[in-house]
Design a protein around this motif. Structure first.
Motif, PDB file in Angstrom:
ATOM      1  N   GLU A  82       0.919  -1.314  -0.092  1.00 30.32           N
ATOM      2  CA  GLU A  82       0.083  -0.080   0.060  1.00 30.32           C
ATOM      3  C   GLU A  82       0.853   1.099  -0.005  1.00 30.32           C
ATOM      4  O   GLU A  82       1.773   1.156   0.575  1.00 30.32           O
ATOM      5  CB  GLU A  82      -0.928  -0.067   1.255  1.00 30.32           C
ATOM      6  CG  GLU A  82      -1.660   1.106   1.278  1.00 30.32           C
ATOM      7  CD  GLU A  82      -2.986   1.130   2.454  1.00 30.32           C
ATOM      8  OE1 GLU A  82      -3.767   1.840   2.359  1.00 30.32           O
ATOM      9  OE2 GLU A  82      -2.747   0.477   3.474  1.00 30.32           O
ATOM     10  N   ASP A  83       0.280   2.199  -0.900  1.00 31.56           N
ATOM     11  CA  ASP A  83       1.017   3.651  -0.883  1.00 31.56           C
ATOM     12  C   ASP A  83       0.511   4.287   0.409  1.00 31.56           C
ATOM     13  O   ASP A  83      -0.580   4.193   0.915  1.00 31.56           O
ATOM     14  CB  ASP A  83       0.628   4.525  -2.030  1.00 31.56           C
ATOM     15  CG  ASP A  83       1.086   3.772  -3.452  1.00 31.56           C
ATOM     16  OD1 ASP A  83       2.198   3.353  -3.348  1.00 31.56           O
ATOM     17  OD2 ASP A  83       0.266   3.560  -4.378  1.00 31.56           O
ATOM     18  N   PRO A  84       1.489   5.227   0.932  1.00 33.87           N
ATOM     19  CA  PRO A  84       1.020   6.112   2.150  1.00 33.87           C
ATOM     20  C   PRO A  84      -0.038   7.110   1.689  1.00 33.87           C
ATOM     21  O   PRO A  84       0.037   7.795   0.656  1.00 33.87           O
ATOM     22  CB  PRO A  84       2.248   6.620   2.407  1.00 33.87           C
ATOM     23  CG  PRO A  84       3.334   6.798   1.137  1.00 33.87           C
ATOM     24  CD  PRO A  84       2.793   5.545   0.324  1.00 33.87           C
ATOM     25  N   PHE A 103       4.135  -6.601   9.367  1.00 36.45           N
ATOM     26  CA  PHE A 103       4.194  -5.372   8.401  1.00 36.45           C
ATOM     27  C   PHE A 103       5.427  -4.793   8.442  1.00 36.45           C
ATOM     28  O   PHE A 103       6.185  -4.855   9.480  1.00 36.45           O
ATOM     29  CB  PHE A 103       3.156  -4.341   8.844  1.00 36.45           C
ATOM     30  CG  PHE A 103       3.197  -3.769  10.102  1.00 36.45           C
ATOM     31  CD1 PHE A 103       4.031  -2.520  10.226  1.00 36.45           C
ATOM     32  CD2 PHE A 103       2.825  -4.335  11.510  1.00 36.45           C
ATOM     33  CE1 PHE A 103       4.236  -2.028  11.773  1.00 36.45           C
ATOM     34  CE2 PHE A 103       3.115  -3.564  12.596  1.00 36.45           C
ATOM     35  CZ  PHE A 103       3.847  -2.468  12.638  1.00 36.45           C
ATOM     36  N   THR A 104       5.995  -4.155   7.407  1.00 40.57           N
ATOM     37  CA  THR A 104       7.069  -3.482   7.177  1.00 40.57           C
ATOM     38  C   THR A 104       7.156  -2.563   6.009  1.00 40.57           C
ATOM     39  O   THR A 104       6.281  -2.801   4.919  1.00 40.57           O
ATOM     40  CB  THR A 104       8.567  -4.438   6.891  1.00 40.57           C
ATOM     41  OG1 THR A 104       9.687  -3.482   7.332  1.00 40.57           O
ATOM     42  CG2 THR A 104       8.188  -5.276   5.800  1.00 40.57           C
ATOM     43  N   TRP A 105       7.975  -1.582   6.204  1.00 43.32           N
ATOM     44  CA  TRP A 105       7.939  -0.509   5.016  1.00 43.32           C
ATOM     45  C   TRP A 105       9.026  -1.078   3.872  1.00 43.32           C
ATOM     46  O   TRP A 105      10.071  -1.205   4.648  1.00 43.32           O
ATOM     47  CB  TRP A 105       8.378   0.821   5.470  1.00 43.32           C
ATOM     48  CG  TRP A 105       8.938   2.000   4.420  1.00 43.32           C
ATOM     49  CD1 TRP A 105      10.165   2.251   4.216  1.00 43.32           C
ATOM     50  CD2 TRP A 105       7.900   2.328   3.532  1.00 43.32           C
ATOM     51  NE1 TRP A 105       9.932   2.972   3.002  1.00 43.32           N
ATOM     52  CE2 TRP A 105       8.625   3.247   2.629  1.00 43.32           C
ATOM     53  CE3 TRP A 105       6.535   2.360   3.128  1.00 43.32           C
ATOM     54  CZ2 TRP A 105       8.214   4.022   1.647  1.00 43.32           C
ATOM     55  CZ3 TRP A 105       6.153   3.162   2.078  1.00 43.32           C
ATOM     56  CH2 TRP A 105       6.789   3.792   1.258  1.00 43.32           C
ATOM     57  N   ILE A 120      10.172  -0.785  -2.996  1.00 43.29           N
ATOM     58  CA  ILE A 120       9.073  -0.506  -3.812  1.00 43.29           C
ATOM     59  C   ILE A 120       7.897   0.685  -3.452  1.00 43.29           C
ATOM     60  O   ILE A 120       7.288   1.124  -3.997  1.00 43.29           O
ATOM     61  CB  ILE A 120       7.939  -1.795  -3.845  1.00 43.29           C
ATOM     62  CG1 ILE A 120       7.471  -2.297  -2.533  1.00 43.29           C
ATOM     63  CG2 ILE A 120       8.731  -2.959  -4.623  1.00 43.29           C
ATOM     64  CD1 ILE A 120       6.539  -3.196  -2.460  1.00 43.29           C
ATOM     65  N   GLY A 121       8.544   1.267  -2.448  1.00 42.48           N
ATOM     66  CA  GLY A 121       7.909   2.376  -1.725  1.00 42.48           C
ATOM     67  C   GLY A 121       6.418   2.261  -1.315  1.00 42.48           C
ATOM     68  O   GLY A 121       5.433   3.064  -1.400  1.00 42.48           O
ATOM     69  N   LYS A 122       6.447   1.046  -0.589  1.00 37.23           N
ATOM     70  CA  LYS A 122       4.862   0.632  -0.036  1.00 37.23           C
ATOM     71  C   LYS A 122       5.097  -0.089   1.164  1.00 37.23           C
ATOM     72  O   LYS A 122       6.092  -0.555   1.585  1.00 37.23           O
ATOM     73  CB  LYS A 122       4.242  -0.294  -0.983  1.00 37.23           C
ATOM     74  CG  LYS A 122       3.785   0.067  -2.419  1.00 37.23           C
ATOM     75  CD  LYS A 122       3.357  -0.820  -3.382  1.00 37.23           C
ATOM     76  CE  LYS A 122       3.187  -0.003  -4.557  1.00 37.23           C
ATOM     77  NZ  LYS A 122       1.993   0.961  -4.684  1.00 37.23           N
TER      78      LYS A 122
END
Length: 266
Positions: free
Chosen positions: A35-37, A144-146, A150-152
């Motif tokens: 998911e994108d921020p 979960f992790t940033w 891939i910037g997601k």
């Protein structure tokens, strides 16, 4: 908020808002969300002005989406310290006071929603509306992790999930003991009722006792090995018990169901 996802769906849970439930069996290692921020606060001060600046850049539709997220407001002020020590510097004092006011306020606010839903991202944090729908468990089946590549924000199943099962994340470090976890979760405005929290830790037959023992030992091993990992790994490898301790840590993480980056680092 609807999400087209082949792995899970968001459902209302009586007394708990919303949660994510699997649509089919899911194997460990499966990525179920990328998911994108929505909103980014790049520096970890998280003051009202920081969040307001990021919020003002959102479209009206995005701002409405932000305010659909859960808020940890409405908490009893008596459950929190009544003063800030004189030694705390002014900027930190401002942050503490703003977050406290949001926490005990009567209405959802930018800060109360941010501090309830934000996830770490580089040197700051961000809001991910779909990831924010996952509930907490101290022994979760997903993590979960940033993902900078891939910037997601990504969520992976780390323990096999059956169809219809509640998919959960841990909002806490999975080696923390119950007292520390309860303090960390207090900031979100709830007390955890998972089997590691409500069971009798004094009864050796319970999962709560076994989990507490594993977490205590993991904390010991973490302190004993952390200075000899990374750049000092070769120095650690020369010690007779070093590899044995790492193997013990790996086994304990797996018994606890912790297949997060902590296990990979070990």
């Amino acid at each position: 908020m609807r999400l087209a996802n082949e792995y899970y769906e968001i459902r209302a849970i009586e007394g708990k808002g919303y949660g994510c439930f699997s649509l089919k069996p899911i194997k460990r290692g499966t990525r179920i969300l990328a998911e994108d921020p929505l909103l980014i606060v790049p520096v970890a001060h998280y003051l009202q002005s920081d969040i307001q600046k990021a919020f003002d850049r959102l479209s009206p539709e995005q701002q409405r989406l932000y305010f659909t997220l859960h808020s940890g407001h409405g908490q009893d002020p008596k459950n929190w310290p009544s003063r800030i020590h004189e030694s705390v510097d002014p900027l930190e004092r401002q942050r503490i006071q703003e977050q406290h006011n949001a926490r005990v306020g009567t209405e959802p606010s930018l800060i109360s929603i941010f501090q309830t839903n934000c996830m770490e991202m580089n040197k700051g944090a961000a809001i991910f509306p779909h990831a924010a729908r996952f509930n907490h468990c101290c022994n979760p089946n997903a993590c979960f992790t940033w993902n900078e590549a891939i910037g997601k924000e990504t969520i992976h199943v780390m323990n096999d999930v059956s169809a219809g099962e509640h998919i959960t994340l841990s909002y806490c470090d999975m080696i923390h003991d119950k007292i520390l976890r309860s303090w960390e979760l207090k900031h979100y405005g709830f007390a955890c009722d998972c089997r590691a929290c409500i069971g009798d830790e004094d009864d050796e037959s319970t999962f709560a006792h076994q989990s507490a023992e594993r977490r205590f030992r993991l904390q010991e091993l973490e302190r004993e090995t952390r200075g000899l990992r990374g750049t000092k790994l070769e120095e650690g490898a020369e010690r007779d018990d070093f590899v044995k301790k790492l193997l013990e840590m790996a086994a304990l993480h797996q018994k606890e169901g912790d297949f997060t980056a902590r296990l990979a680092n070990v």
